[in-house]
Every structure is written in structure tokens, then in C-alpha cells.
Write a protein that holds these residues in place. Structure first.
Motif, PDB file in Angstrom:
ATOM      1  N   LEU A  76       0.821  -1.205   0.000  1.00  0.00           N
ATOM      2  CA  LEU A  76       0.000   0.000   0.000  1.00  0.00           C
ATOM      3  C   LEU A  76       0.863   1.267   0.000  1.00  0.00           C
ATOM      4  O   LEU A  76       0.465   2.300  -0.539  1.00  0.00           O
ATOM      5  CB  LEU A  76      -0.919   0.032   1.222  1.00  0.00           C
ATOM      6  CG  LEU A  76      -2.200  -0.803   1.176  1.00  0.00           C
ATOM      7  CD1 LEU A  76      -2.979  -0.605   2.456  1.00  0.00           C
ATOM      8  CD2 LEU A  76      -3.045  -0.441  -0.030  1.00  0.00           C
ATOM      9  N   ARG A  77       2.030   1.184   0.618  1.00  0.00           N
ATOM     10  CA  ARG A  77       2.893   2.352   0.734  1.00  0.00           C
ATOM     11  C   ARG A  77       3.997   2.364  -0.318  1.00  0.00           C
ATOM     12  O   ARG A  77       4.931   3.152  -0.216  1.00  0.00           O
ATOM     13  CB  ARG A  77       3.508   2.375   2.129  1.00  0.00           C
ATOM     14  CG  ARG A  77       2.464   2.496   3.228  1.00  0.00           C
ATOM     15  CD  ARG A  77       3.073   2.329   4.589  1.00  0.00           C
ATOM     16  NE  ARG A  77       2.053   2.308   5.627  1.00  0.00           N
ATOM     17  CZ  ARG A  77       2.275   1.922   6.884  1.00  0.00           C
ATOM     18  NH1 ARG A  77       3.484   1.530   7.242  1.00  0.00           N
ATOM     19  NH2 ARG A  77       1.301   1.930   7.769  1.00  0.00           N
ATOM     20  N   LEU A  78       3.870   1.486  -1.300  1.00  0.00           N
ATOM     21  CA  LEU A  78       4.875   1.428  -2.354  1.00  0.00           C
ATOM     22  C   LEU A  78       4.302   1.736  -3.737  1.00  0.00           C
ATOM     23  O   LEU A  78       4.863   2.541  -4.481  1.00  0.00           O
ATOM     24  CB  LEU A  78       5.526   0.035  -2.388  1.00  0.00           C
ATOM     25  CG  LEU A  78       6.567  -0.269  -1.320  1.00  0.00           C
ATOM     26  CD1 LEU A  78       6.943  -1.740  -1.356  1.00  0.00           C
ATOM     27  CD2 LEU A  78       7.808   0.594  -1.517  1.00  0.00           C
ATOM     28  N   ALA A 289      10.477  -7.133  -2.045  1.00  0.00           N
ATOM     29  CA  ALA A 289       9.932  -6.565  -3.284  1.00  0.00           C
ATOM     30  C   ALA A 289       8.626  -5.821  -3.053  1.00  0.00           C
ATOM     31  O   ALA A 289       8.111  -5.184  -3.970  1.00  0.00           O
ATOM     32  CB  ALA A 289       9.713  -7.682  -4.307  1.00  0.00           C
ATOM     33  N   GLY A 290       8.078  -5.903  -1.830  1.00  0.00           N
ATOM     34  CA  GLY A 290       6.814  -5.231  -1.554  1.00  0.00           C
ATOM     35  C   GLY A 290       5.645  -5.855  -2.282  1.00  0.00           C
ATOM     36  O   GLY A 290       4.688  -5.168  -2.643  1.00  0.00           O
ATOM     37  N   THR A 291       5.683  -7.166  -2.488  1.00  0.00           N
ATOM     38  CA  THR A 291       4.616  -7.855  -3.227  1.00  0.00           C
ATOM     39  C   THR A 291       3.868  -8.870  -2.368  1.00  0.00           C
ATOM     40  O   THR A 291       3.056  -9.635  -2.901  1.00  0.00           O
ATOM     41  CB  THR A 291       5.205  -8.580  -4.456  1.00  0.00           C
ATOM     42  OG1 THR A 291       6.246  -9.467  -4.033  1.00  0.00           O
ATOM     43  CG2 THR A 291       5.778  -7.589  -5.451  1.00  0.00           C
ATOM     44  N   ALA A 292       4.144  -8.898  -1.071  1.00  0.00           N
ATOM     45  CA  ALA A 292       3.477  -9.869  -0.199  1.00  0.00           C
ATOM     46  C   ALA A 292       2.051  -9.423   0.095  1.00  0.00           C
ATOM     47  O   ALA A 292       1.742  -8.228   0.124  1.00  0.00           O
ATOM     48  CB  ALA A 292       4.262 -10.036   1.100  1.00  0.00           C
ATOM     49  N   ILE A 340       7.586 -15.794  -5.057  1.00  0.00           N
ATOM     50  CA  ILE A 340       8.215 -15.971  -6.370  1.00  0.00           C
ATOM     51  C   ILE A 340       8.611 -14.627  -6.976  1.00  0.00           C
ATOM     52  O   ILE A 340       9.689 -14.487  -7.554  1.00  0.00           O
ATOM     53  CB  ILE A 340       7.279 -16.744  -7.307  1.00  0.00           C
ATOM     54  CG1 ILE A 340       7.037 -18.155  -6.752  1.00  0.00           C
ATOM     55  CG2 ILE A 340       7.845 -16.821  -8.714  1.00  0.00           C
ATOM     56  CD1 ILE A 340       6.042 -18.967  -7.551  1.00  0.00           C
ATOM     57  N   SER A 341       7.739 -13.617  -6.859  1.00  0.00           N
ATOM     58  CA  SER A 341       8.064 -12.313  -7.441  1.00  0.00           C
ATOM     59  C   SER A 341       9.267 -11.697  -6.757  1.00  0.00           C
ATOM     60  O   SER A 341      10.132 -11.090  -7.413  1.00  0.00           O
ATOM     61  CB  SER A 341       6.861 -11.376  -7.349  1.00  0.00           C
ATOM     62  OG  SER A 341       6.461 -11.187  -5.990  1.00  0.00           O
ATOM     63  N   ALA A 342       9.357 -11.836  -5.431  1.00  0.00           N
ATOM     64  CA  ALA A 342      10.507 -11.284  -4.711  1.00  0.00           C
ATOM     65  C   ALA A 342      11.789 -11.988  -5.123  1.00  0.00           C
ATOM     66  O   ALA A 342      12.825 -11.355  -5.345  1.00  0.00           O
ATOM     67  CB  ALA A 342      10.294 -11.406  -3.206  1.00  0.00           C
TER      68      ALA A 342
END
Length: 952
Positions: A76-78, A289-292, A340-342
Motif C-alpha cells: 500500500l505504501r509502495l 519486493a513489496g509484493t506480499a 516468487i516475485s521477490a
């Protein structure tokens, strides 16, 4: 009369003074800046160790800022503007609606799964999934979402109570038999509620195996026809007693002439996991990566065990598949995308390290001559060290003032390398340039260092400060990750500039002193007494000869100029075509490697379940007077139900209105009832056969209890699914129109639409205007900063034109190279501004400061040749080092790295074209007058160069 003439003369004199002031301003600024850097260079050369120690102390002090280092992991903050509807509604949701769901899904595929033995195999797999347990002894029953299991318990109660009618617990709720009988209304409240409150809670699993209560023996008793009949006719879960559409769990289906499903190539199983928002801590569970996604630690641990279990089962099936078995297992967990994305974003860091090593060797080769004394190992390492120190300094300072570090900041060191190495080459070129004047050869080292920095410092300062201002303006963006990146970049570029003109200059002094003392480049303790230094006459260099031939024989000839302009126009036309087709689109699946299990799962899901849309819901708050506003809520629900972009909806307001109309003869569409009456009806509805499934749509300030009026509503939701969309031109309007429908209902209170997909969809909606805004502001900054530092308007306009054309080409060719406008490319374009400014500004500054003879009839061409001979090789070397650093990213499987490589490649290619090819053509034709017009004869070296021009 005399007085008037005197006044007129004074006015003319003032105008002449004013004109002379503005006319000589660029020259005075140039000389002032050059003198400043000359004095700085002399001071540094006199006391190099003191300057080096001072720089190291400052950098070490800034390391204290790392004590406040914080990496932002909350998506949310990224990736979403902090004042967007999505952020506000998500924060409201997490504070008011404390529960959420995560879905663990696996899909079994085969030739035809609606067969006895295949279903038994699926049952074995499902049971193994349900028995998953972590090393910490966390089981499926500890994390699952629980719902009341009506069927088994109520059948037992039915046999014990004569008060209940025969069809009270009929599984087929769609039956027309005695539908007016509703046990929550007609049965004694105490009896009914005692039954309801005694219901056991069971884990919620959406599975076709529910038809046989997950019992392989029951499956074995059914024939193929009986299996098909159950799949097509049963609409209520035999295990839970809740309505369930089992056909939605089947994919790649085959229908008979009656429209019945008779075969299926895929069966989906959804295991629902409960998440408590109150216990979610993104700083602990988030990834780099800020994708969790939001989850608690126990859920993440169980999901890890679940994935390990399902991977083993998949491998087992794969080995069996080799023995003529067609079954294959696809799967995902709530944590799959984040993990996986991270990993994908950071998995190719080794390529960056190798690229940096290659760049070190490249810079070493450019700076050095091929002998033991003039191999500049330490100086090359120092140049790279300055960039690393600048990065650490930026992280320390920004952390100290509370600016978090983000995942995209990984690209910052390579941007700093591109700019910093370019500065090294410019300083080295200036060092060689001053030695072309024979009068400088016998000057002390300190003065020669001052002269070199005087020539290079103004050029470096123009490019660096322009980049700094551009990044500062870029920090005004509404995207948090890009804003943070721009602040880090501005600090990093500025500190790189400071370290290059101080620390690196001091090291350059020591290295020059070492060479004059004939000491070994690797082991300075070794002295080579027989060493004879090569001449620093740049006209003997291969690069000088190549540039001289290229420009004098090709680029600056009349045919060459015409061809270059035509190529530029054609390239620009192609770029405009690509730019008009460039889309605003970011698909999160691009972050997944193609060979990953999740990417394979997503591909199969789109193929086997093409109609599966995106989950969403209307969110209503506690400030709504539900009893008086309910007609508007019904109206809103009906409009959503009829909207073309909505696939399915669970319309509890409409069902509730039917319930009240049927059993209390009150029309909630037209009648406003009292608040206590509304909550009484709502309680009856939520404990009824048809309304019980909607309990999950409410969150009350107290526990909802059977037989009592419903407590005050804290939040309520209306669940629906968007249909499957093909791109942002469909999903962005759908998002906006769904919000518009809720707003047009004019419900007094907090009402909005929320979906997890609104995060990337909001970014898709805003990123285009953000890119345009940032580029326009960056171009304004380029013009303003260069105007302030150079004060020669025509030169600034040509620099601006080169930057503008470079950005146009990059954006246009992004389309042809398969890129879109997204957060990654937006950051890449911010970097493009910085790099493209450097290429054009160095050449323009060298041209403006190139000396011009009054008797030279072709002064522009002469100055252009002088400029490109002096700075052209340094600019090309800088571009080459940047490309070499990112070249290995071409082989990366990470979308982020591949996108950066493609954008960097485009920037380097078009930046060099416009800065080193087109700009010299323009300057040699209509360039401004030199700031240094001379009358006296040239030095011998310059005469030799001029003679070479005449010979050419």
C-alpha cells in the motif's frame, strides 16, 4: 533641447550596458565557475590526503543514519498513491473488518476427471492437503476459515424433535415444496436457536468431493452416470448444508445435447484460510519486493508446509504420468506470488555483479596505457568506490530523515555508476586536453590538476546539478516508491558529484604523482627506472583519429548532415507511431518467471476457467442508518446486478427484502421501518435457511446471537465478481463505473467498492499521467538549470531538444520492444532524463567554450570538431561503461531487470545519436557564438590540429 539629448544619451548608454551585461553573462559565468574549480583543484592537489580523509570521515558519519534504516514492505505504501480511494478504503477495511480470506488452490487435470478412479485419486490428494502440518505443529484446522456445518447435525436434531416439519432440513433449497415455511420464523425460537447454536464449525473447502463427503468408499459405489447426475443436480453441500454450485469447480468441460456436463478436463479445489487483520504486521511478513499479501505468521508457516506437500504430490504424479497416466497437478498458495516475485526480482543480482566487474575492466582499459606504470588499478577502483560511497551516503542520509528504502532502489547504484564513470572520463579527457598546450607541460602538478578540474568541473557540474534538480522535481510524484527513489537518486547524484570533484581528484593527484615517479600501477613500491612516459598529445590517440575522420569526412559534410537529419526525422516518425500505441498496463504476472509453478498455474486457470473473474465487494460503514437508507441500498444492488462488467453477485439486500416481504408483508423498497424492527428482521434473516450464508458479510459491534435482534452494524459487504477483462481499457472503466454506481445511489454514509485488484488497476489508471507529468517537469528543469548554469539560451534550447527527442524515441520504441507504461518503465524514464542530459550537455558545453579565432570563416565547424575531439570519446566511453554494466541483464528472467536493460539500451543508443551525432550537426550549422573569441596565434599543438583539419 540639450537636456533631452543628454537624457536620450543616458538611456542609450544604460541600454548598451544592459545589453553588454546579458551578452557577456554566459562568459562571466563560465569563467567564474572555471576559476572556482581551478582553485578547488589546486587546494586538493596540495593536500590530497587531507581531502581524502575528510571525505571518508563524512561518509562514515553518514553511516550512522543506517541505524534508522527501514525497508518499506507494505504494498500500500509502495505502489499506490497514498491519497487514493484504494488506500483509504483498504485502511478503513483493515480497521473495521478484522477478518479476511486467503485461498489455497490446486487444480487436477486429465483426459476426463469425472470418473470413479480419478475422483478417488483426487480425494487422496485432497486428504493429504488437509493433513498438512508444520514443524511448529500448526495444522489445517488451526488456520482454516470455519463455517457452521448444518447438514449432519440438523438431521440428528430432526430425528429427536417432533416440532420440526418433514421438509425443514430438505437439502434442496430451490424446491418449491412448502417454501413459505421458514424455521427461523415458524419454529419456536428457543428450540430453533438451541439447534443453531449447537451446530459444529467445519473448515470451508470448495470441492466436488463434497458430494461424497470426502469418502472414497462412497465414490466407489457410484457409477459414471450417477457421478454425472450428482454434479449436474446437487446445489447444496451435503457436508455443510450451504448452497454450492459444483459446476463452477469444473473446467474444460464437455456438454451433452441436454446441456449437462458429462466430462471435465480440470477440477479446482479451494481451501479457505482465515486471516485476522488485527495480527498482520507487514514489517515482519512482507518481502523485499513489496509484493506480499496480508497474512499472519502462523498462516505463512502453514502455507509453506502446504506448498512443500503439494510439490511432492505433483512430482509423484509426474513420475506416474510417465507411465501413461494423464493426471497433472497445478497449484498456488496465498504466499506464492509474493515469494516468487521477490525471488525473481533479486535472483539475477549475480549478473549485475559480473556486469560491474566487466565495467571495472573496461574503465581500467580506457584510463590506462599498456605498461606497468600507467595501469591505473587504484584510480579505477577509487572511481567505483566513489559511486559506492555515494550510494551508502544517500541511504544513510535518507534513512536519517525517515525516507524508507524500496525495492526499485536496486537500480540506483547502476544509474550512479553511469553518471559517475562519465565524470571520470570527462576529467581524464580534460587532463589530456591541458597537456596539448606546451605551456602547461612544465607547470607544477598542483596547477595542472587545477587546470584539468577547471575545464572538467563546469561540465560535470552542469550535468550533475541538472540531474539533481530533475530528480527533486520527480519526487513530487504521487507514487510512493517513485517518490522515494527520486529523493535517493537526487542525494546520490549530488554526493557522487561532490566525491568525484574532491575524493577522486585527490586520488587522481596521487596517481599522477605515482606515474611521474615511475612507480608500478599495482605495487607502488616497485620503481621502473627505465620507464619513458608516452606523449599525452591526444592527436596521436586512436579515438582522436577515429573521431576526427568520422566528423570531418562524414558527419559534418553537407551530404552527411542531410542524411543525419533525415534519419532523425524517420526515427522520430516511427517513435511517434509507437508512442501512440503504447499502453498503460502492468500485469503482476510479468514479475513471475515463465518456468515457475505459479505462472503455469495461472496459464492453466485462464485456459480451463476462462470465465473466472475478479473478486470484489461493496463496503458499507457504521455511519449508515441502514433502516432508512435500505431502499437506496436495494437500488444500488440492483444496478450492480444489471451492470455489464459484473459477472455474478450475492445480493443479500434483495434477498433480505424478499424475506421481509414474504414473512412480514413489508416492502423495504418503499417502506422505511424503525431501527429496532430492521435489526429484528435482519437477525431472523441471517439465521434462516437462505440468509445464513450472508453472515460473513456483516461485522457487528457485538456477537450475533440467534433469537436476539442483530447488534449495531460496524461494516457490511455485498460480494460480487467482475468478469474477466482483457486489459486496462476494460478494467479501469469497470473499476470507475462500479464506484460511480455506488455514489449515484446517494447513500448517506461510508460506501465504496473494494477489490485487491484495485491496487494495480489504480496504478494503471494514474501511471500514464504521472509519466507525462514527470517528463514535462524534468524537461522544464533541464531548461531552467542549464539556463541558470550556462546562461546561453540557444545552447540550452539545443540541449533540451536532444533530451526531448531522446525521450520521444525511447517511449516510442518501448512499444516495439514489448514494454508498456508501468511503475518500472516510469522509473526507467526518470533515469533516461539524467543520462540523456549528460550526452548532450557535455558536447554543447565543450562547443560553447571552444576557442574561436576572429579570422576563421568556418568557426562553427572548427569549434564543433574541437568539441567532439575533446569530449566525444569521453561521452562515448561513459555510455559504453553504462551499457556494459547492464548488458548481462538481457539474459535475466526478471521482468524488472529486462525492462531496465531495454530502457537503458534505448537511452544509450538514442542519447548518443542526438548528443554526439545530431547536436554537432546543429551546432556546426547554426550554433551560438563562442564564449572565448581570441585574436592571438594559437599554441603549437593547436596549430598542428588546425593543419590536420586543412589537410583533411
Amino acid at each position: 533641447m540639450i537636456k533631452e539629448e543628454m537624457e536620450l544619451h543616458e538611456v542609450r548608454a544604460k541600454r548598451m550596458v544592459c545589453r553588454r551585461f546579458w551578452y557577456t553573462l554566459p562568459e562571466r559565468i563560465s569563467r567564474t565557475v572555471e576559476h572556482f574549480f581551478y582553485r578547488l583543484g589546486v587546494h586538493i592537489a596540495q593536500k590530497p590526503y587531507r581531502w581524502m580523509l575528510g571525505c571518508l570521515v563524512v561518509v562514515l558519519v553518514c553511516l550512522l543514519g543506517l541505524l534508522r534504516f527501514r525497508q518499506e514492505k507494505n504494498p500500500l505504501r509502495l505502489w499506490v498513491p497514498p491519497d487514493s480511494d484504494f488506500v483509504r478504503s483498504t485502511e478503513w477495511l483493515m480497521s473495521h473488518y478484522s477478518e479476511a480470506l486467503r485461498i489455497e488452490t490446486f487444480i487436477l487435470t486429465g483426459d476426463n476427471l469425472l470418473e470413479q478412479q480419478t475422483l478417488i485419486k483426487l480425494n487422496e490428494i485432497t486428504k493429504q492437503m488437509m493433513t498438512t502440518r508444520t514443524p511448529e505443529n500448526i495444522s489445517w484446522t488451526d488456520v482454516c476459515m470455519r463455517v457452521p456445518a448444518i447438514s449432519g447435525s440438523l438431521y440428528r436434531q430432526k430425528r429427536q424433535s417432533s416440532l420440526l416439519e418433514d421438509n425443514f432440513f430438505d437439502d434442496d433449497h430451490t424446491s418449491n415444496v412448502n417454501q413459505t415455511f421458514e424455521p427461523s420464523i415458524h419454529v419456536d425460537s428457543n428450540t430453533y436457536c438451541s439447534i443453531i447454536e449447537s451446530l459444529p464449525m467445519s473448515c470451508l473447502v470448495f470441492s466436488i468431493l463434497d458430494l461424497w463427503d470426502f469418502d472414497s468408499d462412497k465414490i466407489e459405489k457410484d457409477s459414471t452416470e450417477e457421478i454425472i447426475t450428482k454434479v449436474n443436480t446437487v446445489k447444496v453441500s451435503p457436508r455443510l448444508g450451504h448452497t454450492m454450485n459444483f459446476s463452477e469447480l469444473l473446467g474444460d468441460v464437455t456438454l451433452d445435447e441436454r446441456g449437462r456436463i458429462i466430462a471435465a478436463g480440470a477440477i479446482r479445489t479451494d481451501m479457505m484460510v482465515h486471516v485476522s487483520f488485527l495480527n498482520v504486521d507487514m514489517d515482519k511478513i512482507g518481502n523485499n519486493a513489496g509484493t506480499a499479501d496480508w497474512a499472519t505468521e502462523d498462516v505463512l508457516k502453514w502455507e509453506s508446509a502446504y506448498l512443500e506437500n503439494v510439490i511432492n504430490l505433483s512430482n509423484q504424479l509426474q513420475s506416474e504420468r510417465n507411465m501413461n497416466d494423464s493426471l497433472k497437478l497445478y497449484y498456488e498458495a496465498g504466499r506464492s506470488f509474493g515469494d516468487i516475485s521477490a525471488t525473481s526480482i533479486f535472483q539475477d543480482m549475480d549478473k549485475l555483479v559480473i556486469g560491474s566487474v566487466l565495467m571495472f575492466l573496461y574503465v581500467l582499459t580506457i584510463l590506462s596505457n599498456q605498461n606497468w606504470v600507467e595501469w591505473r588499478f587504484c584510480l579505477t577502483g577509487t572511481g567505483l568506490l566513489c559511486v559506492g560511497a555515494a550510494f551508502i551516503f544517500a541511504v544513510g542520509i535518507c534513512s536519517l530523515i525517515g525516507i524508507p528504502y524500496g525495492p526499485v532502489h536496486t537500480s540506483l547504484p547502476f544509474m550512479l555508476l553511469g553518471l559517475g564513470i562519465d565524470d571520470i572520463f570527462v576529467l581524464n579527457a580534460s587532463w589530456k586536453q591541458i597537456h596539448t598546450d606546451e605551456s602547461n607541460l612544465n607547470k607544477p602538478l598542483t596547477e595542472r590538476i587545477g587546470l584539468a578540474l577547471g575545464h572538467a568541473g563546469s561540465a560535470i557540474s552542469i550535468t550533475s546539478l541538472t540531474d539533481v534538480v530533475a530528480f527533486i522535481i520527480g519526487a513530487s510524484t504521487i507514487l510512493p516508491s517513485l517518490q522515494s527513489f527520486c529523493i535517493y537518486a537526487a542525494v546520490g547524484v549530488f554526493v557522487t558529484f561532490l566525491l568525484q570533484i574532491t575524493f577522486f581528484t585527490a586520488c587522481f593527484t596521487l596517481d599522477a604523482r605515482r606515474i611521474e615517479r615511475k612507480r608500478n600501477g599495482m605495487l607502488p613500491c616497485i620503481v621502473h627506472e627505465n620507464f619513458t612516459p608516452k606523449s599525452l598529445d591526444i592527436s596521436n590517440a586512436i579515438s582522436w583519429k577515429f573521431i576526427n575522420f568520422l566528423y570531418s569526412k562524414i558527419v559534418l559534410t553537407t551530404p552527411g548532415k542531410i542524411i543525419i537529419v533525415l534519419i532523425t526525422l524517420v526515427t522520430m516518425s516511427i517513435s511517434i507511431t509507437g508512442l501512440l500505441r503504447l499502453q498503460q498496463w502492468f500485469d503482476p504476472t510479468w514479475l513471475l518467471p515463465k518456468e515457475s509453478y505459479l505462472n503455469e498455474y495461472i496459464a492453466l486457470r485462464y485456459q480451463a476457467f476462462p470465465d473466472q473473474g475478479f473478486n470484489a465487494f461493496v463496503l458499507m460503514g457504521d455511519d449508515i442508518d441502514y433502516s432508512s437508507e435500505f431502499p437506496k441500498i436495494i437500488y444500488m444492488t440492483e444496478r450492480l446486478q444489471n451492470a455489464s462488467f459484473i459477472q455474478t453477485i450475492e445480493p443479500w439486500p434483495i434477498d433480505f427484502a424478499k424475506f421481509v416481504s414474504t414473512y412480514y408483508t413489508t416492502d423495504l423498497r418503499t417502506t422505511k421501518i424503525a431501527d429496532d424492527e430492521f435489526h429484528h428482521y435482519l437477525s431472523k434473516f441471517l439465521f434462516s435457511r437462505g440468509g445464513g450464508k450472508y453472515q460473513r458479510n456483516f461485522f457487528f459491534n457485538e456477537k450475533l446471537r440467534c433469537g436476539r435482534d442483530a447488534p449495531r452494524i460496524i461494516s457490511a459487504t455485498i460480494d460480487f465478481n467482475f468478469r474477466q477483462f482483457k486489459g486496462p481499457d476494460e478494467w479501469v472503466p469497470a473499476m470507475d463505473n462500479s464506484k460511480l454506481l455506488t455514489n449515484e445511489a446517494q447513500i448517506h454514509g461510508y460506501v465504496t467498492v473494494w477489490s485487491k485488484m484495485f491496487g494495480p488497476w489504480t496504478a494503471d489508471k494514474l501511471i500514464g499521467q504521472e509519466v507525462s507529468r514527470n517528463i514535462i517537469l524534468a524537461l522544464i528543469c533541464v531548461m531552467g538549470t542549464t539556463t541558470f548554469l550556462i546562461a546561453e539560451v540557444q545552447t540550452c534550447c539545443w540541449i533540451l531538444l536532444c533530451v526531448l527527442l531522446t525521450l520521444l524515441n525511447v517511449c516510442g520504441y518501448m512499444y516495439f520492444w514489448g514494454l508498456t507504461i508501468d511503475v518500472v518503465s516510469c522509473i526507467g524514464l526518470e533515469l533516461a532524463v539524467g543520462l540523456s542530459v549528460d550526452y548532450a550537455a557535455h558536447v554543447a558545453h565543450a562547443f560553447l567554450n571552444a576557442e574561436s579565432r576572429e579570422d576563421d570563416d568556418n568557426a562553427r565547424r572548427t569549434r564543433t570538431l574541437t568539441a567532439v575531439r575533446h569530449i566525444g570519446a569521453a561521452v562515448a566511453y561513459g555510455a559504453g561503461s553504462t551499457f556494459l554494466a547492464v548488458s548481462l541483464l538481457a539474459f535475466s528472467t526478471s521482468y524488472v531487470f529486462v525492462a531496465f536493460f531495454r530502457i537503458f539500451s534505448l537511452v544509450i543508443m538514442f542519447g548518443l545519436w542526438h548528443g554526439l551525432i545530431l547536436l554537432p550537426v546543429i551546432l556546426s550549422t547554426i550554433g551560438p557564438q563562442s564564449l572565448r573569441v581570441i585574436q592571438q596565434p594559437q599554441p603549437m599543438s593547436e596549430k598542428a590540429i588546425a593543419a590536420a583539419d586543412d589537410e583533411d
